[in-house]
Scaffold this motif. Structure first.
Motif, PDB file in Angstrom:
ATOM      1  N   TYR A   1       0.839  -1.191   0.000  1.00 32.70           N
ATOM      2  CA  TYR A   1       0.000   0.000   0.000  1.00 32.70           C
ATOM      3  C   TYR A   1       0.876   1.244   0.000  1.00 32.70           C
ATOM      4  O   TYR A   1       1.919   1.283   0.668  1.00 32.70           O
ATOM      5  CB  TYR A   1      -0.917   0.029   1.229  1.00 32.70           C
TER       6      TYR A   1
ATOM      7  N   TYR B   1       5.272   2.824  -8.845  1.00 37.31           N
ATOM      8  CA  TYR B   1       4.247   1.776  -8.848  1.00 37.31           C
ATOM      9  C   TYR B   1       4.661   0.573  -9.706  1.00 37.31           C
ATOM     10  O   TYR B   1       4.188  -0.541  -9.473  1.00 37.31           O
ATOM     11  CB  TYR B   1       2.914   2.333  -9.348  1.00 37.31           C
TER      12      TYR B   1
ATOM     13  N   ALA C   1      -3.421  -0.552  -3.390  1.00 40.65           N
ATOM     14  CA  ALA C   1      -4.248   0.656  -3.296  1.00 40.65           C
ATOM     15  C   ALA C   1      -3.357   1.821  -2.882  1.00 40.65           C
ATOM     16  O   ALA C   1      -2.293   1.627  -2.281  1.00 40.65           O
ATOM     17  CB  ALA C   1      -5.382   0.472  -2.296  1.00 40.65           C
ATOM     18  N   VAL C   2      -3.813   3.021  -3.214  1.00 45.50           N
ATOM     19  CA  VAL C   2      -3.133   4.255  -2.820  1.00 45.50           C
ATOM     20  C   VAL C   2      -4.106   5.060  -1.974  1.00 45.50           C
ATOM     21  O   VAL C   2      -5.250   5.300  -2.389  1.00 45.50           O
ATOM     22  CB  VAL C   2      -2.676   5.068  -4.051  1.00 45.50           C
ATOM     23  N   ILE C   3      -3.658   5.474  -0.796  1.00 42.74           N
ATOM     24  CA  ILE C   3      -4.521   6.175   0.152  1.00 42.74           C
ATOM     25  C   ILE C   3      -3.982   7.589   0.365  1.00 42.74           C
ATOM     26  O   ILE C   3      -2.829   7.764   0.774  1.00 42.74           O
ATOM     27  CB  ILE C   3      -4.576   5.456   1.516  1.00 42.74           C
ATOM     28  N   GLY C   4      -4.800   8.598   0.096  1.00 42.30           N
ATOM     29  CA  GLY C   4      -4.412   9.988   0.294  1.00 42.30           C
ATOM     30  C   GLY C   4      -4.932  10.524   1.615  1.00 42.30           C
ATOM     31  O   GLY C   4      -6.063  10.225   2.013  1.00 42.30           O
TER      32      GLY C   4
ATOM     33  N   LEU D   1      -2.013  10.238  -6.128  1.00 44.21           N
ATOM     34  CA  LEU D   1      -3.381   9.883  -6.488  1.00 44.21           C
ATOM     35  C   LEU D   1      -3.594   9.984  -7.999  1.00 44.21           C
ATOM     36  O   LEU D   1      -4.237   9.120  -8.607  1.00 44.21           O
ATOM     37  CB  LEU D   1      -4.365  10.778  -5.740  1.00 44.21           C
TER      38      LEU D   1
ATOM     39  N   ALA E   1      -2.220   6.976  -9.538  1.00 42.38           N
ATOM     40  CA  ALA E   1      -3.082   5.819  -9.308  1.00 42.38           C
ATOM     41  C   ALA E   1      -4.278   5.824 -10.248  1.00 42.38           C
ATOM     42  O   ALA E   1      -4.679   4.779 -10.783  1.00 42.38           O
ATOM     43  CB  ALA E   1      -3.543   5.800  -7.853  1.00 42.38           C
ATOM     44  N   PHE E   2      -4.863   6.994 -10.479  1.00 43.55           N
ATOM     45  CA  PHE E   2      -5.979   7.085 -11.431  1.00 43.55           C
ATOM     46  C   PHE E   2      -5.521   6.625 -12.815  1.00 43.55           C
ATOM     47  O   PHE E   2      -6.214   5.883 -13.511  1.00 43.55           O
ATOM     48  CB  PHE E   2      -6.505   8.524 -11.518  1.00 43.55           C
TER      49      PHE E   2
ATOM     50  N   THR F   1      -8.206   3.527  -5.047  1.00 39.13           N
ATOM     51  CA  THR F   1      -7.806   4.688  -4.248  1.00 39.13           C
ATOM     52  C   THR F   1      -8.848   5.004  -3.181  1.00 39.13           C
ATOM     53  O   THR F   1     -10.028   4.677  -3.311  1.00 39.13           O
ATOM     54  CB  THR F   1      -7.649   5.935  -5.134  1.00 39.13           C
TER      55      THR F   1
ATOM     56  N   VAL G   1      -9.399   8.302   0.056  1.00 40.90           N
ATOM     57  CA  VAL G   1      -8.853   9.435   0.800  1.00 40.90           C
ATOM     58  C   VAL G   1      -9.413   9.396   2.207  1.00 40.90           C
ATOM     59  O   VAL G   1     -10.525   8.913   2.441  1.00 40.90           O
ATOM     60  CB  VAL G   1      -9.176  10.796   0.142  1.00 40.90           C
TER      61      VAL G   1
ATOM     62  N   VAL H   1     -12.082   8.951  -6.500  1.00 39.68           N
ATOM     63  CA  VAL H   1     -11.587   7.877  -5.640  1.00 39.68           C
ATOM     64  C   VAL H   1     -12.680   6.843  -5.400  1.00 39.68           C
ATOM     65  O   VAL H   1     -13.866   7.097  -5.586  1.00 39.68           O
ATOM     66  CB  VAL H   1     -11.070   8.425  -4.290  1.00 39.68           C
TER      67      VAL H   1
END
Length: 384
Positions: free
Chosen positions: A9, A90, A97-100, A110, A113-114, A120, A122, A140
Motif C-alpha cells: 500500500y 508503482y 491501493a493508494v490512500i491519500g 493519487l 493511481a488514477f 484509491t 482518501v 476515488v
C-alpha cells in the motif's frame, strides 16, 4: 476481504502533523497485519520525527495552487512531474491501493493511481473536506471521514463515504483504559498547553497572564507543561517565572501520550489530530481555533466536542487573559464537573478508527489492483 495475503500500500500525505499522524497510525496497523507500506510526502513529511522510522519513504514534487496564473502553471508542472515519478514507483512497488491523507503532496500519487487503474481512497481528518480531497473526491473509490458531519461533502458522494474517525497512536488510545487523573480540591492541577505540531504564538501570549489572574489558592496548585514556538519560548519561560507558576517549556513534546495521561485540562488549538487525541483519551479542553485555517475548519472541528460538553471553544479574537481566567475558574474549581467534562469528551472519541480504516483499505483490493502497471484496466463504474 482476503486477510491472509500480504499486499503493498502507498500512503500519500502532506507534511504537517494533521496529515502525518493518521497516516503513521494506518501504516503501523497495516504493517501489523503483514502488509508492506510506502509513504509519499514532501521533504517535511519524510523527516517527521518518530513516525515513519521503519517505513519506505519517497519525496515527490508537488506544487501549491497559489500565486495566480504563473503560480498555478508552475504547480501543475510540478504535480505532473510528481505523477510521472509515482508511476515509476508503482511499476516496482505494485500497490494494491493508494490512500491519500490530504495536502498537496498527496496529489501526484493519487493522479498516478488514477492513470494506472489502482484503487484509491482518501481520509479526511477535519470536519470540512480539504481542497485536495475535494478535488479528487469524485474519482476515488472510497472516502473515509472523521466526523458524523463533514462540510463540503456533497450528497452524491454519500454511497462511498465511510465514517471511521481519525486514527491516533496506540499510546494515546491506551489512555482510554486509564481513569481520569485524581483531582483533589487542594491537589496539583496539571495543565497542558499545546499549539499542535507547529505551535501557536497566541497561546504563549495569553496563557501565562491568564493563569496569573486566577485566585492565589488556585494558582499555587498549577503545574504547567507548555509547548511553544522556538521564537517564543524564552519570553514564555520568563513570564511563568515572573508569575511564579511552575512550568516546563518545550518546542516539541515527543511524549505527548504521557503528557495527556496526567493532564487535568488541555488548552489547545483545534487541529484534527489534537481533537482526535483529546476525545480518544477523554481530556477536557479549552480550544482556540486557528482563524486562518482553510475554510475555518478548526472552528468546525471543535463543534462536536464542544456541543457534548467536553470542551469550551473561545474564538481567537475573544481569547484574552481575562476570558481564559474566567473559563479556567468555571472548569477548575469543581473537580466533579471537570471529570464529567472528561467523560463527555471521551464519549465522542472513535477508538476503532485505525482498525476500521485498515479494514476499508483492505476492502479496496480488486483484480484491477493486481494487473501489471500499464496493462489495460477495467473501467470503474463511477467514472462512466
Amino acid at each position: 476481504m482476503n486477510v491472509n495475503r500480504s499486499r503493498h500500500y502507498v500512503l500519500a500525505a502532506g507534511g504537517t502533523g494533521g496529515h502525518m499522524v493518521p497516516a503513521a497510525a494506518l501504516a503501523a496497523e497495516l504493517t501489523k497485519r503483514g502488509h508492506r507500506v510506502a509513504l509519499v510526502s514532501d521533504a517535511r513529511g519524510v523527516r517527521f520525527p518518530g513516525l515513519f522510522d521503519d517505513i519506505q519513504t519517497h519525496v515527490l514534487p508537488a506544487g501549491r495552487l497559489t500565486g495566480g496564473p504563473l503560480g498555478w502553471a508552475k504547480a501543475l508542472r510540478e504535480m505532473w512531474r510528481g505523477r510521472a515519478m509515482a508511476r515509476e514507483l508503482y511499476k516496482t512497488f505494485r500497490p494494491a491501493a493508494v490512500i491519500g491523507f490530504g495536502g498537496y503532496p498527496a496529489m501526484p500519487a493519487l493522479l498516478a493511481a488514477f492513470a494506472d487503474g489502482i484503487p484509491t481512497a482518501v481520509h479526511e481528518q477535519n470536519a470540512v473536506l480539504g481542497r485536495v480531497n475535494r478535488f479528487v473526491a469524485g474519482r476515488v473509490d472510497a472516502i473515509a471521514t472523521s466526523y458524523e458531519r463533514t462540510e463540503r461533502l456533497t450528497p452524491k458522494l454519500e454511497a462511498k463515504t465511510h465514517l471511521v474517525g481519525n486514527p491516533v497512536r496506540e499510546a494515546v488510545l491506551a489512555l482510554r483504559t486509564r481513569p481520569y487523573p485524581l483531582l483533589e480540591e487542594d491537589g496539583i492541577f496539571r495543565v497542558l498547553v499545546t499549539g499542535g505540531s507547529q505551535g501557536a504564538s497566541i497561546l504563549s501570549q495569553v496563557v501565562p497572564d491568564g493563569l496569573a489572574m486566577l485566585p492565589v489558592t488556585f494558582r499555587r496548585r498549577l503545574q504547567v507543561t507548555h509547548q511553544a514556538r522556538i521564537e517564543d519560548i524564552d519570553a514564555v519561560r520568563a513570564k511563568y517565572a515572573e508569575h511564579q507558576i511552575p512550568a516546563e517549556l518545550a518546542t516539541y513534546l515527543p511524549d505527548m501520550p504521557e503528557q495527556l495521561a496526567w493532564a487535568h485540562l488541555v488548552i489547545a488549538r483545534a487541529g484534527a489530530s489534537t481533537i482526535a487525541e483529546l476525545t480518544a483519551a477523554g481530556r477536557p479542553a479549552i480550544l482556540v481555533p486557528l482563524p486562518s485555517a482553510t475554510d475555518d475548519h478548526q472552528t468546525v472541528n471543535a463543534r462536536e466536542m464542544t456541543t457534548v460538553g467536553g470542551a469550551r471553544t473561545i474564538a481567537q479574537r475573544e481569547f484574552t487573559a481575562v476570558e481564559l481566567a474566567k473559563q479556567m475558574q468555571k472548569l477548575g474549581l469543581d473537580p466533579a464537573a471537570l471529570e464529567n467534562a472528561a467523560g463527555r469528551a471521551r464519549s465522542v472519541g472513535r477508538p476503532n478508527a485505525v482498525s476500521d480504516l485498515a479494514d476499508l483499505v483492505e476492502s479496496l483490493d480488486s483484480p484491477v489492483a493486481r494487473l501489471p502497471v500499464g496493462a489495460p484496466a477495467k473501467p470503474k463504474a463511477q467514472f462512466a
